[in-house]
Enzyme design. Structure first.
Site, PDB file in Angstrom:
ATOM      1  N   ASP A  82       0.851  -1.193   0.000  1.00 41.04           N
ATOM      2  CA  ASP A  82       0.000   0.000   0.000  1.00 41.04           C
ATOM      3  C   ASP A  82       0.897   1.257   0.000  1.00 41.04           C
ATOM      4  O   ASP A  82       1.870   1.320   0.762  1.00 41.04           O
ATOM      5  CB  ASP A  82      -0.856  -0.049   1.280  1.00 41.04           C
ATOM      6  CG  ASP A  82      -2.017   0.924   1.260  1.00 41.04           C
ATOM      7  OD1 ASP A  82      -2.431   1.350   0.173  1.00 41.04           O
ATOM      8  OD2 ASP A  82      -2.532   1.239   2.365  1.00 41.04           O
ATOM      9  N   GLY A 210     -11.603   4.047   3.379  1.00 38.42           N
ATOM     10  CA  GLY A 210     -12.897   3.365   3.595  1.00 38.42           C
ATOM     11  C   GLY A 210     -13.442   3.485   5.007  1.00 38.42           C
ATOM     12  O   GLY A 210     -14.655   3.422   5.222  1.00 38.42           O
ATOM     13  N   THR A 233      -7.715   2.062   9.141  1.00 38.06           N
ATOM     14  CA  THR A 233      -7.912   2.654  10.469  1.00 38.06           C
ATOM     15  C   THR A 233      -8.874   1.825  11.341  1.00 38.06           C
ATOM     16  O   THR A 233      -8.615   1.599  12.525  1.00 38.06           O
ATOM     17  CB  THR A 233      -8.445   4.096  10.317  1.00 38.06           C
ATOM     18  OG1 THR A 233      -7.494   4.826   9.527  1.00 38.06           O
ATOM     19  CG2 THR A 233      -8.605   4.782  11.660  1.00 38.06           C
TER      20      THR A 233
HETATM   21  P1  13P Z   1      -8.605   4.204   6.185  1.00 36.22           P
HETATM   22  O1  13P Z   1      -7.433   4.479   7.053  1.00 36.22           O
HETATM   23  O2  13P Z   1      -9.603   5.293   6.123  1.00 36.22           O
HETATM   24  O3  13P Z   1      -9.234   2.894   6.531  1.00 36.22           O
HETATM   25  O4  13P Z   1      -8.057   4.088   4.683  1.00 36.22           O
HETATM   26  C1  13P Z   1      -7.204   3.045   4.351  1.00 36.22           C
HETATM   27  C2  13P Z   1      -6.553   3.240   3.049  1.00 36.22           C
HETATM   28  O5  13P Z   1      -7.077   3.848   2.137  1.00 36.22           O
HETATM   29  C3  13P Z   1      -5.220   2.643   2.887  1.00 36.22           C
HETATM   30  O6  13P Z   1      -4.579   3.021   1.719  1.00 36.22           O
END
Ligand code: 13P
Length: 297
Positions: A82, A210, A233
């Site tokens: 990521d 998300g 998160t």
């Molecule tokens: P959140 O931290 O809002 O869940 O987003 C995760 C994300 O987009 C990781 O690239």
């Protein structure tokens, strides 16, 4: 089942209008929860490691856990990097068996972002690994990357089309007004932009940020091509709260494995809810069959 590149999975998910959950594990227990929960729901799943998590444990340890945990599954499992920024980090992921990598050069001007993303695309080709790339900048904090509220930029559809024509992405991440972390107010999604992108770019999109998005917003995004839905998160919150809640309810229990069990239960509820909400449950084994057919045709 060996790990697989998510490209064909996401193409199919966009066609069938469901979302594949992409969760960020932070240790062995969370990796196990993500894979076991997906398997129990017969759902495809993406484990996406942040660069920070990879640096913390090392490439080999993570690749070994994931391969071992996925080996008996009957659903598609992918291992993705990521928000990769550093080429050495990306190269080492490719060498250690990551099935997908993201290059996040979205802080650079368009031409430089395109050039950097193409470099990673070329790098990944010999490994048979498809990539994720982003344009526009997504608000919030994702690991060490901070984009201040008001400083993120929404994607320009014309540039997005050029970008996607310049390379065959596994998934495209357009900034459409979502944010990483906890939303401070109501997110303002750029629906017109997303609709334009959906009409002009045939490949799947990644929905970043998300956590905290209302169900109806996520559903609408999935219907407009967001076949990969990122959750980090919310899993981190379950990781910490699951541990603390178990200790609060069992203050005399110092058996670590039971405490970790409490933590895993809390994380598995998040993964179960999200996969079900995104519509991925019941799709896993069938997808493997249809992808197999696509690959052999
Ligand atoms: P959140 O931290 O809002 O869940 O987003 C995760 C994300 O987009 C990781 O690239």
């Amino acid at each position: 089942m060996p790990l697989i590149d998510f490209k064909q999975v996401l193409i199919q998910a966009r066609k069938e209008a469901f979302g594949v959950g992409a969760f960020n594990p932070v240790d062995y227990a969370s990796t196990r929860v993500i894979i076991e929960t997906a398997e129990s729901l017969d759902a495809p799943v993406i484990l996406q490691t942040s660069a920070k998590t990879v640096s913390f444990y090392g490439h080999k340890a993570i690749a070994d856990w994931v391969r071992h945990l996925a080996e008996d599954t009957t659903v598609p499992v992918s291992l993705h990097l990521d928000h990769g920024k550093d080429l050495d980090m990306i190269r080492a992921c490719l060498d250690h068996g990551w099935t997908n990598v993201m290059i996040d050069a979205s802080d650079l001007p368009f031409e430089q972002n395109l050039e950097r993303s193409r470099t990673v695309y070329e790098l990944a080709q010999p490994y048979g690994v498809s990539i994720e790339a982003e344009i526009g900048e997504i608000h919030g904090v994702e690991e060490d990357i901070v984009v201040e509220e008001g400083h993120g930029s929404v994607v320009d559809p014309e540039k997005a089309v050029l970008f996607c024509e310049a390379m065959d992405l596994g998934v495209f991440a357009p900034a459409i007004g979502t944010a990483h972390g906890i939303y401070k107010g109501e997110p303002k999604i750029e629906w017109d932009t997303l609709e334009t992108l959906y009409g002009r770019i045939p490949g799947p999109f990644a929905l970043h940020g998300g956590t905290g998005l209302e169900d109806n917003i996520i559903q609408r995004c999935i219907g407009l091509g967001c076949a990969k839905v990122n959750i980090s998160t919310q899993l981190k919150i379950a990781f910490v709260d699951g541990f603390c809640d178990y200790h609060r309810d069992h203050p005399q229990d110092y058996e670590p494995l039971r405490v970790i069990g409490g933590q895993m239960k809390s994380m598995s509820e998040v993964v179960r809810d999200k996969i079900t909400q995104f519509g991925g449950a019941g799709k896993g084994a069938a997808l493997l069959t249809s992808i197999g057919e696509t690959i052999s045709n």
